[in-house]
Each structure stands twice: as structure tokens, then as C-alpha cells.
Write an enzyme that holds these catalytic residues in place. Structure first.
Site, PDB file in Angstrom:
ATOM      1  N   TRP A   1      30.844  33.497  42.416  1.00  0.00           N
ATOM      2  CA  TRP A   1      31.487  32.672  41.390  1.00  0.00           C
ATOM      3  C   TRP A   1      32.174  31.442  41.989  1.00  0.00           C
ATOM      4  CZ3 TRP A   1      31.531  38.046  41.259  1.00  0.00           C
ATOM      5  CH2 TRP A   1      31.034  38.648  40.107  1.00  0.00           C
TER       6      TRP A   1
ATOM      7  N   HIS B   1      36.525  49.855  38.566  1.00  0.00           N
ATOM      8  CA  HIS B   1      35.593  50.765  37.873  1.00  0.00           C
ATOM      9  C   HIS B   1      36.120  52.193  37.816  1.00  0.00           C
ATOM     10  CE1 HIS B   1      31.556  48.432  37.544  1.00  0.00           C
ATOM     11  NE2 HIS B   1      32.587  47.675  37.263  1.00  0.00           N
TER      12      HIS B   1
ATOM     13  N   ARG C   1      36.509  46.081  43.249  1.00  0.00           N
ATOM     14  CA  ARG C   1      35.634  46.534  42.154  1.00  0.00           C
ATOM     15  C   ARG C   1      35.671  48.059  42.024  1.00  0.00           C
ATOM     16  NH1 ARG C   1      29.482  46.525  40.654  1.00  0.00           N
ATOM     17  NH2 ARG C   1      29.683  45.917  38.472  1.00  0.00           N
TER      18      ARG C   1
ATOM     19  N   HIS D   1      37.040  37.788  39.200  1.00  0.00           N
ATOM     20  CA  HIS D   1      35.758  37.217  39.631  1.00  0.00           C
ATOM     21  C   HIS D   1      35.938  35.999  40.535  1.00  0.00           C
ATOM     22  CE1 HIS D   1      33.072  39.464  36.514  1.00  0.00           C
ATOM     23  NE2 HIS D   1      33.526  40.225  37.483  1.00  0.00           N
TER      24      HIS D   1
HETATM   25 FE1  DDH Z   1      33.267  42.334  37.626  1.00  0.00          FE
HETATM   26  N1  DDH Z   1      31.274  42.287  38.013  1.00  0.00           N
HETATM   27  N2  DDH Z   1      32.877  42.423  35.641  1.00  0.00           N
HETATM   28  N3  DDH Z   1      35.251  42.557  37.247  1.00  0.00           N
HETATM   29  N4  DDH Z   1      33.616  42.381  39.608  1.00  0.00           N
HETATM   30  C1  DDH Z   1      30.688  42.209  39.249  1.00  0.00           C
HETATM   31  C2  DDH Z   1      31.331  42.087  40.455  1.00  0.00           C
HETATM   32  C3  DDH Z   1      32.704  42.152  40.600  1.00  0.00           C
HETATM   33  C4  DDH Z   1      31.649  42.395  35.056  1.00  0.00           C
HETATM   34  C5  DDH Z   1      30.420  42.452  35.710  1.00  0.00           C
HETATM   35  C6  DDH Z   1      30.274  42.373  37.078  1.00  0.00           C
HETATM   36  C7  DDH Z   1      35.818  42.622  36.012  1.00  0.00           C
HETATM   37  C8  DDH Z   1      35.175  42.382  34.808  1.00  0.00           C
HETATM   38  C9  DDH Z   1      33.817  42.324  34.643  1.00  0.00           C
HETATM   39  C10 DDH Z   1      34.859  42.449  40.184  1.00  0.00           C
HETATM   40  C11 DDH Z   1      36.058  42.728  39.557  1.00  0.00           C
HETATM   41  C12 DDH Z   1      36.226  42.798  38.171  1.00  0.00           C
HETATM   42  C13 DDH Z   1      29.259  42.244  39.087  1.00  0.00           C
HETATM   43  C14 DDH Z   1      28.255  42.192  40.215  1.00  0.00           C
HETATM   44  C15 DDH Z   1      29.008  42.335  37.751  1.00  0.00           C
HETATM   45  C16 DDH Z   1      27.645  42.375  37.081  1.00  0.00           C
HETATM   46  C17 DDH Z   1      28.018  43.587  40.800  1.00  0.00           C
HETATM   47  C18 DDH Z   1      26.966  43.554  41.881  1.00  0.00           C
HETATM   48  O1  DDH Z   1      25.866  43.070  41.592  1.00  0.00           O
HETATM   49  O2  DDH Z   1      27.271  44.021  42.994  1.00  0.00           O
HETATM   50  C19 DDH Z   1      31.786  42.255  33.618  1.00  0.00           C
HETATM   51  C20 DDH Z   1      30.631  42.225  32.639  1.00  0.00           C
HETATM   52  C21 DDH Z   1      33.127  42.193  33.368  1.00  0.00           C
HETATM   53  C22 DDH Z   1      33.780  41.979  32.049  1.00  0.00           C
HETATM   54  O3  DDH Z   1      35.029  41.877  32.004  1.00  0.00           O
HETATM   55  C23 DDH Z   1      33.157  41.779  30.921  1.00  0.00           C
HETATM   56  C24 DDH Z   1      37.208  42.968  36.140  1.00  0.00           C
HETATM   57  C25 DDH Z   1      38.139  43.165  34.936  1.00  0.00           C
HETATM   58  C26 DDH Z   1      37.473  43.090  37.476  1.00  0.00           C
HETATM   59  C27 DDH Z   1      38.762  43.453  38.144  1.00  0.00           C
HETATM   60  O4  DDH Z   1      38.792  43.731  39.303  1.00  0.00           O
HETATM   61  C28 DDH Z   1      40.006  43.470  37.385  1.00  0.00           C
HETATM   62  C29 DDH Z   1      34.729  42.213  41.608  1.00  0.00           C
HETATM   63  C30 DDH Z   1      35.889  42.144  42.602  1.00  0.00           C
HETATM   64  C31 DDH Z   1      33.378  42.023  41.866  1.00  0.00           C
HETATM   65  C32 DDH Z   1      32.724  41.700  43.215  1.00  0.00           C
HETATM   66  C33 DDH Z   1      32.181  42.955  43.854  1.00  0.00           C
HETATM   67  C34 DDH Z   1      31.467  42.694  45.144  1.00  0.00           C
HETATM   68  O5  DDH Z   1      30.794  43.628  45.606  1.00  0.00           O
HETATM   69  O6  DDH Z   1      31.559  41.608  45.710  1.00  0.00           O
END
Ligand code: DDH
Length: 290
Positions: free
Chosen positions: A181, A41, A37, A165
Site C-alpha cells: 500500500w 485475525h 495481521r 494497511h
Molecule cells: Fe488487512 N489485508 N484487511 N487489515 N492486513 C491484508 C494484509 C494485511 C483486509 C484484507 C487484507 C485490516 C483490514 C482489512 C493487515 C492489517 C489489517 C491482505 C493481504 C488482505 C487481502 C494478505 C496477503 O495476501 O498476505 C480487508 C478486506 C480489511 C477490511 O477492513 C475490510 C485491519 C482492520 C487490520 C489491522 O491490523 C487492524 C496487515 C498488517 C496486513 C499485511 C500482512 C503482511 O503479511 O504483510
């Protein structure tokens, strides 16, 4: 932990990242998902039109980007990587964060993702992304397209990226959402897509916050799993749904597409010459720090 390394020895850095993935006291025993993540980000702030944002510069070290509520929780990932930075001080944060993400994905059973070095830690204030560039999980497909088209991705690429996810979980303290998930959130697979179409997801309002997410009980483990409103948008939108179905059925194609599109994500805002050297950042002020 492995020993120090000579500048440019990215394999040594990868090894140090792999060594830190196991974290018995942390989520599901692994630092992997939060590192992924962080990589996403750091890059996902990119805006193709103004050529601002992106992973180069590692802007999240500073309050304006690091303090964005969308980045809550990513301090854990940055802290996990501090010993690696101390051990390999020549690597820039911008390279380290992106390299850690691709390394973690592969170590968790995902594809090998082409990754290229050379990002600097020089922050050009005029290129700092404003807040609000990252997706809002409470929204639908129009918002998803708005965010990802801005970075230069198409519908197929959006769905492939969303397959991340498969990893990790939501934390009330970070985003307000809660849960994971898939039942094995430290193993990269296409399970997220399979669950999206196989389960009957029911709206669930979290009692303390009133936040709305979606829930289903895993048929095998009987654990409750979750989806965000944006995850559900992928099956309510016909264009997106078509790719969800493809990836649910074809894990190899998902891995292939994911590797390409995650690599593209890590390169947003970066231009390179024929030798792979980044040409659009001030290397005098960044580059390898020895
Ligand atoms: Fe995500 N993500 N993500 N995400 N994401 C969260 C956690 C993780 C959205 C929202 C959230 C991508 C796209 C989207 C990962 C990778 C990727 C969380 C929870 C939210 C909310 C955070 C928390 O509470 O700690 C949304 C909205 C989108 C969207 O596309 C609309 C993408 C593109 C990726 C990527 O890596 C390419 C990962 C991994 C996590 C898990 C993190 C953790 O600490 O565990």
C-alpha cells in the site's frame, strides 16, 4: 535471543518479539506486518450478538479456524513466534499473538497500544467462530460495515483500524492480491490515508487470476502501489471519507485513535474484573502454562 523469564514477565516477551522482527530473508526484511495481521485475525472473528470468536483461546491453532482461506499466510507469523513461546513457555498463545501484534506496531514507529494479559488457550467448541467472519477484500462499504458493526465498531473506528494497511503487503499466494500500500511498509504512519486521497487509483486486473485491485505509481519512488477494493470503499463512502481526510492530515489523532481501537480489538469477547482478571473463560483449563 534473550534468556528465559519468570511467569508474568511480559516485558521479557516483548523484548524477544522485538529481537525477531528483523528477518532479512522475509518480506521487506521484517516479520512485523504479518505479526500485526495475526493479532488482528485472531480477534476479528468476534460477533457481539452471539459472543463468539475473538482472541481468547487462540483458536487459529486448529484447522477449523487456522485453515480458513482468510488466514492463509498467517502460519508464517505463528512460526516466527514459536521460539518466543519456547523461551517463555508460561505465556499462552492467545496472549502471545496479541502482545506480539501491539509490540510490532510500536517497534515499527506506531503508537503504544494498551494491552492486557490473561487470555487462555482453552478452546470452547461452542464459541468457535464459523468461517466467513473476516472481511472479503473484493467487496464494498456495506460489507465492511456488516463485518465491523458485528464486532461493535463505528465508522470512525473502522477507518482508524483500516490504517493498519500502512504496513505489509498482499501476496498472490495468500489472498490473490499483490503488492504493498505504501512505499515503506515496515514503518507505521498515516501515509496510507494520504495516498488514498492524493493519488489517482486506477482499476487493475491481475493477468493470471483476473482479480481486480487498484494501482497508482508512487510519486517519489515511482514504484507501483496498490489498494484493495475495500480500501477504495473508504474514499467512495462519504462517512468513511470524512475520517480518511482527518487522519491524512492529523497523524497524531490517527495514532491516538488507532491505539484505542486496536486495544479494543484485542479485548473483544473478554470481560475483566476490577483487578483485570478475565472472568469469562475457563481459567482452570488455560491460564499460564508452566
Ligand atoms: Fe488487512 N489485508 N484487511 N487489515 N492486513 C491484508 C494484509 C494485511 C483486509 C484484507 C487484507 C485490516 C483490514 C482489512 C493487515 C492489517 C489489517 C491482505 C493481504 C488482505 C487481502 C494478505 C496477503 O495476501 O498476505 C480487508 C478486506 C480489511 C477490511 O477492513 C475490510 C485491519 C482492520 C487490520 C489491522 O491490523 C487492524 C496487515 C498488517 C496486513 C499485511 C500482512 C503482511 O503479511 O504483510
Amino acid at each position: 535471543m534473550t534468556g528465559s523469564s519468570r511467569p508474568g514477565d511480559f516485558d521479557a516477551v516483548r523484548k524477544s518479539v522485538i529481537d525477531l522482527l528483523k528477518q532479512p530473508e522475509y518480506d521487506d526484511g521484517s516479520a512485523g506486518p504479518v505479526l500485526v495481521r495475526l493479532a488482528w485475525h485472531s480477534a476479528g472473528t468476534y460477533d457481539a450478538e452471539t459472543d463468539t470468536g475473538g482472541s481468547n483461546g487462540a483458536g487459529m491453532r486448529y484447522e477449523s479456524e487456522g485453515g480458513d482461506p482468510a488466514n492463509a499466510g498467517l502460519q508464517h507469523a505463528r512460526l516466527f513466534l514459536e521460539p518466543v513461546k519456547r523461551q517463555h513457555p508460561w505465556i499462552t498463545y492467545a496472549d502471545l499473538w496479541t502482545l506480539a501484534g501491539v509490540t510490532a506496531i510500536q517497534a515499527m514507529g506506531g503508537p503504544e497500544i494498551p494491552w492486557f494479559p490473561g487470555r487462555t488457550d482453552y478452546v470452547d467448541d461452542s464459541k468457535l467462530p464459523p468461517r466467513g467472519r473476516l472481511p472479503d477484500a473484493a467487496q464494498g462499504s456495506d460489507h465492511i460495515r456488516h463485518i465491523f458493526y458485528r464486532m461493535g465498531f463505528n465508522d470512525r473506528e473502522i477507518v482508524a483500524l483500516s490504517g493498519a494497511h500502512n504496513l505489509g503487503r498482499c501476496h498472490t499466494a495468500n489472498s490473490g492480491f499483490e503488492g504493498k500500500w505504501v512505499n515503506n511498509p515496515t514503518r507505521f504512519s498515516n501515509q496510507y490515508f494520504r495516498l488514498l486521497i492524493s493519488e489517482e487509483w486506477k482499476e487493475k486486473t491481475l493477468p493470471d487470476s483476473g482479480i481486480v485491485q487498484f494501482a497508482a505509481v508512487d510519486p517519489i519512488t515511482e514504484e507501483e502501489l496498490m489498494m484493495l477494493p475495500t480500501d477504495m470503499a473508504l474514499i467512495h463512502d462519504q462517512e468513511f471519507l470524512q475520517w480518511v481526510k482527518v487522519y491524512a492530515q492529523d497523524k497524531n489523532l490517527f495514532f491516538e485513535d488507532f491505539a484505542k481501537v486496536f486495544s479494543k480489538l484485542m479485548e473483544l469477547g473478554i470481560t475483566r474484573d476490577a483487578q483485570g482478571k478475565i472472568t469469562n473463560s475457563d481459567n482452570e483449563k488455560g491460564g499460564y502454562i508452566s
